[in-house]
Each structure stands twice: as structure tokens, then as C-alpha cells.
Design a protein around this motif. Structure first.
Motif, PDB file in Angstrom:
ATOM      1  N   ASP A   1       1.082  -0.903   0.114  1.00 26.17           N
ATOM      2  CA  ASP A   1      -0.083  -0.010   0.017  1.00 26.17           C
ATOM      3  C   ASP A   1       1.047   1.235   0.251  1.00 26.17           C
ATOM      4  O   ASP A   1       2.583   1.021  -0.640  1.00 26.17           O
ATOM      5  N   ARG A   2       0.853   2.462   0.496  1.00 27.89           N
ATOM      6  CA  ARG A   2       1.186   3.622   0.075  1.00 27.89           C
ATOM      7  C   ARG A   2       1.401   4.472   1.289  1.00 27.89           C
ATOM      8  O   ARG A   2       1.712   4.851   1.897  1.00 27.89           O
ATOM      9  N   GLY A   3       2.096   3.724   2.537  1.00 24.26           N
ATOM     10  CA  GLY A   3       2.279   3.973   4.072  1.00 24.26           C
ATOM     11  C   GLY A   3       3.355   4.570   3.275  1.00 24.26           C
ATOM     12  O   GLY A   3       4.135   3.668   2.848  1.00 24.26           O
ATOM     13  N   LEU A   4       3.632   5.246   5.023  1.00 19.32           N
ATOM     14  CA  LEU A   4       4.921   5.799   4.944  1.00 19.32           C
ATOM     15  C   LEU A   4       6.414   4.764   4.984  1.00 19.32           C
ATOM     16  O   LEU A   4       7.102   4.406   4.674  1.00 19.32           O
ATOM     17  N   GLU A   5       5.640   4.052   5.276  1.00 20.76           N
ATOM     18  CA  GLU A   5       6.241   2.852   6.180  1.00 20.76           C
ATOM     19  C   GLU A   5       6.686   1.732   4.628  1.00 20.76           C
ATOM     20  O   GLU A   5       8.328   1.455   4.754  1.00 20.76           O
ATOM     21  N   PHE A   6       6.319   2.453   3.506  1.00 19.68           N
ATOM     22  CA  PHE A   6       6.969   0.964   2.226  1.00 19.68           C
ATOM     23  C   PHE A   6       7.588   2.418   1.635  1.00 19.68           C
ATOM     24  O   PHE A   6       7.691   2.348   0.252  1.00 19.68           O
ATOM     25  N   ALA A   7       7.904   3.579   2.092  1.00 20.66           N
ATOM     26  CA  ALA A   7       8.061   5.120   1.072  1.00 20.66           C
ATOM     27  C   ALA A   7       9.583   4.394   0.546  1.00 20.66           C
ATOM     28  O   ALA A   7       9.796   5.069  -0.512  1.00 20.66           O
ATOM     29  N   SER A   8      10.564   3.379   1.064  1.00 21.55           N
ATOM     30  CA  SER A   8      12.072   3.317   0.815  1.00 21.55           C
ATOM     31  C   SER A   8      11.870   2.376  -0.047  1.00 21.55           C
ATOM     32  O   SER A   8      13.022   1.158  -0.287  1.00 21.55           O
ATOM     33  N   LEU A   9      10.648   1.726  -0.514  1.00 29.56           N
ATOM     34  CA  LEU A   9      10.249  -0.137  -0.828  1.00 29.56           C
ATOM     35  C   LEU A   9      11.098  -0.175  -2.204  1.00 29.56           C
ATOM     36  O   LEU A   9      12.125  -1.368  -2.322  1.00 29.56           O
ATOM     37  N   ALA A  10      10.761   0.989  -2.833  1.00 31.61           N
ATOM     38  CA  ALA A  10      10.956   0.296  -4.526  1.00 31.61           C
ATOM     39  C   ALA A  10      13.004   0.575  -4.087  1.00 31.61           C
ATOM     40  O   ALA A  10      13.304   0.105  -5.092  1.00 31.61           O
ATOM     41  N   GLU A  11      13.675   0.883  -3.432  1.00 34.28           N
ATOM     42  CA  GLU A  11      14.798   0.930  -3.659  1.00 34.28           C
ATOM     43  C   GLU A  11      15.518  -0.669  -3.604  1.00 34.28           C
ATOM     44  O   GLU A  11      16.052  -0.913  -3.952  1.00 34.28           O
ATOM     45  N   LEU A  12      14.685  -1.141  -3.085  1.00 35.51           N
ATOM     46  CA  LEU A  12      15.317  -2.843  -3.012  1.00 35.51           C
ATOM     47  C   LEU A  12      14.649  -3.605  -4.340  1.00 35.51           C
ATOM     48  O   LEU A  12      15.177  -4.572  -4.623  1.00 35.51           O
ATOM     49  N   GLU A  13      14.509  -3.024  -5.267  1.00 34.93           N
ATOM     50  CA  GLU A  13      13.599  -2.967  -6.735  1.00 34.93           C
ATOM     51  C   GLU A  13      15.379  -3.311  -7.379  1.00 34.93           C
ATOM     52  O   GLU A  13      16.407  -2.427  -7.605  1.00 34.93           O
ATOM     53  N   ASN A  14      14.751  -4.445  -7.788  1.00 34.15           N
ATOM     54  CA  ASN A  14      16.202  -4.607  -9.319  1.00 34.15           C
ATOM     55  C   ASN A  14      15.466  -5.822 -10.060  1.00 34.15           C
ATOM     56  O   ASN A  14      14.459  -5.508 -10.279  1.00 34.15           O
ATOM     57  N   GLU A  15      16.837  -6.559 -11.177  1.00 25.39           N
ATOM     58  CA  GLU A  15      16.230  -6.870 -12.080  1.00 25.39           C
ATOM     59  C   GLU A  15      15.010  -8.078 -12.075  1.00 25.39           C
ATOM     60  O   GLU A  15      14.902  -8.390 -12.968  1.00 25.39           O
ATOM     61  N   SER A  16      15.160  -8.531 -11.047  1.00 23.35           N
ATOM     62  CA  SER A  16      14.072  -9.772 -10.959  1.00 23.35           C
ATOM     63  C   SER A  16      12.994  -9.317 -10.209  1.00 23.35           C
ATOM     64  O   SER A  16      12.266 -10.253  -9.849  1.00 23.35           O
ATOM     65  N   THR A  17      12.931  -8.927  -8.887  1.00 25.39           N
ATOM     66  CA  THR A  17      11.926  -8.473  -7.968  1.00 25.39           C
ATOM     67  C   THR A  17      11.517  -6.786  -7.946  1.00 25.39           C
ATOM     68  O   THR A  17      12.215  -6.112  -7.984  1.00 25.39           O
ATOM     69  N   LYS A  18      10.576  -6.639  -8.624  1.00 23.54           N
ATOM     70  CA  LYS A  18       9.721  -5.519  -8.799  1.00 23.54           C
ATOM     71  C   LYS A  18       8.254  -5.074  -7.995  1.00 23.54           C
ATOM     72  O   LYS A  18       8.481  -6.404  -7.582  1.00 23.54           O
TER      73      LYS A  18
END
Length: 189
Positions: free
Chosen positions: A98-115
């Protein structure tokens, strides 16, 4: 006439759920997860439960984290990736939050295999499987419970109970059985 609201402060987290591959919606492929947090007491600095559910097998993961904060979430997700050894990219292909603040940096973990994808605001139905599992968790951890007082062993016991429940949708198999079958396929290759 309603006044215009300034939208310049609107939070941009990452890719919208609209751009998530169609195969995720079908629940026929393994490796697509929904993620959320479950809070206990609302006042003060309290631990929360980070929850993930795999969409194909309904396998549910719970982890106690020290706070409802982006740094705590990212730290635990990194630990979870490392817990699955050398092939986490086969196990965690997508995460939908969801768009909660606790996930605000989650996109930093994105890589070629994990979206990473984000549901629309106020659209819990877009992560319905995780919401359903969190309701089951609430049977054991009612709202207002101090999660700091719940031991890791107790949380693990609850997780095992939830993953040990046979599901009609799964042909009366348990999420644990199906998840382990998928892990066997991944690590056998």
C-alpha cells in the motif's frame, strides 16, 4: 466551488499496480507477494508485525519489526531475501504494497528480478489476500495489543497455525505444503 488542493507534495513511491504484469492477477504463477504491516498500540514507539503473503500458495510470513518505519521494513525485507539463500529472485519476483509511509523506501530494493508495485490510495481490495490473512492474524493479536510483548516464538506459532490450515482454493492442501513444493522445484534446478 471547492478550493484546489496543492498536489505538489503528493508522495511518489514507485510503479503503480496498474503496470504490474497480468500474470500476477491470475495467481497461477509463484513468486508474487503482497506486503503490509499490522499495528498493535497506536501510542508511543511500538513494534509492529510485517506481513507478506505469496499470492499463488497463500503462504504467510510474519516478522516483528521495531517500528512502523521505512528503515525497519527495508532492513527486514533484506534479511528475508538473505534467509532464502542463493535464489531469492525466484521466490520474490514482485512485491505489492500500500502507500503507507513505512513502504516509502521499498522501491530501493527493486532490482532486475524483483519488482515493486504500489496499490492505489484507499484501495485495500487491491491487496485482498494480505488483508484477509491479516484478519486471521487479528484473531490472535487483537487491535490494541502491545506487540512488544509478543515473543518471536509466539508469532512463529501463529504463522505456523495459519500456514497449516487447508484451503478449499488450494485443493484442500495447506499453504505450507504448496510453498515447500515450490521451494523444492526452485532449489532443485
Amino acid at each position: 466551488m471547492l478550493p484546489c488542493r496543492n498536489r505538489t507534495g503528493k508522495m511518489r513511491l514507485g510503479a503503480s499496480i496498474e503496470s504490474r504484469p497480468a500474470e500476477v492477477e491470475t495467481r497461477k504463477t509463484f513468486g508474487h507477494w503482497e506486503i503490509d504491516t499490522v499495528i498493535g498500540k497506536k501510542k508511543g514507539k511500538n513494534a509492529v508485525v510485517l506481513t507478506l503473503v505469496e499470492r499463488n500458495t497463500d503462504f504467510y510470513i510474519t516478522r516483528k519489526i521495531p517500528a512502523k518505519a521505512a528503515s525497519a521494513v527495508n532492513s527486514e525485507i533484506k534479511q528475508l531475501f538473505s534467509d532464502f539463500g542463493k535464489k531469492p529472485e525466484k521466490i520474490f519476483m514482485t512485491l505489492t504494497a500500500d502507500r503507507g509511509l513505512e513502504f516509502a523506501s521499498l522501491a530501493e530494493l527493486e532490482n532486475e528480478s524483483t519488482k515493486i508495485y504500489f496499490a492505489h490510495p484507499y484501495s485495500s481490495y487491491e491487496r485482498e489476500i494480505n488483508e484477509r490473512h491479516n484478519r486471521i492474524l487479528r484473531r490472535f493479536i487483537p487491535k490494541g495489543t502491545d506487540i512488544n510483548k509478543i515473543s518471536e516464538e509466539e508469532l512463529e506459532r501463529i504463522e505456523d497455525l495459519i500456514n497449516g490450515l487447508p484451503r478449499k482454493r488450494l485443493g484442500y492442501k495447506t499453504p505450507e505444503e504448496l510453498f515447500n513444493e515450490q521451494l523444492d522445484l526452485i532449489y532443485r534446478l
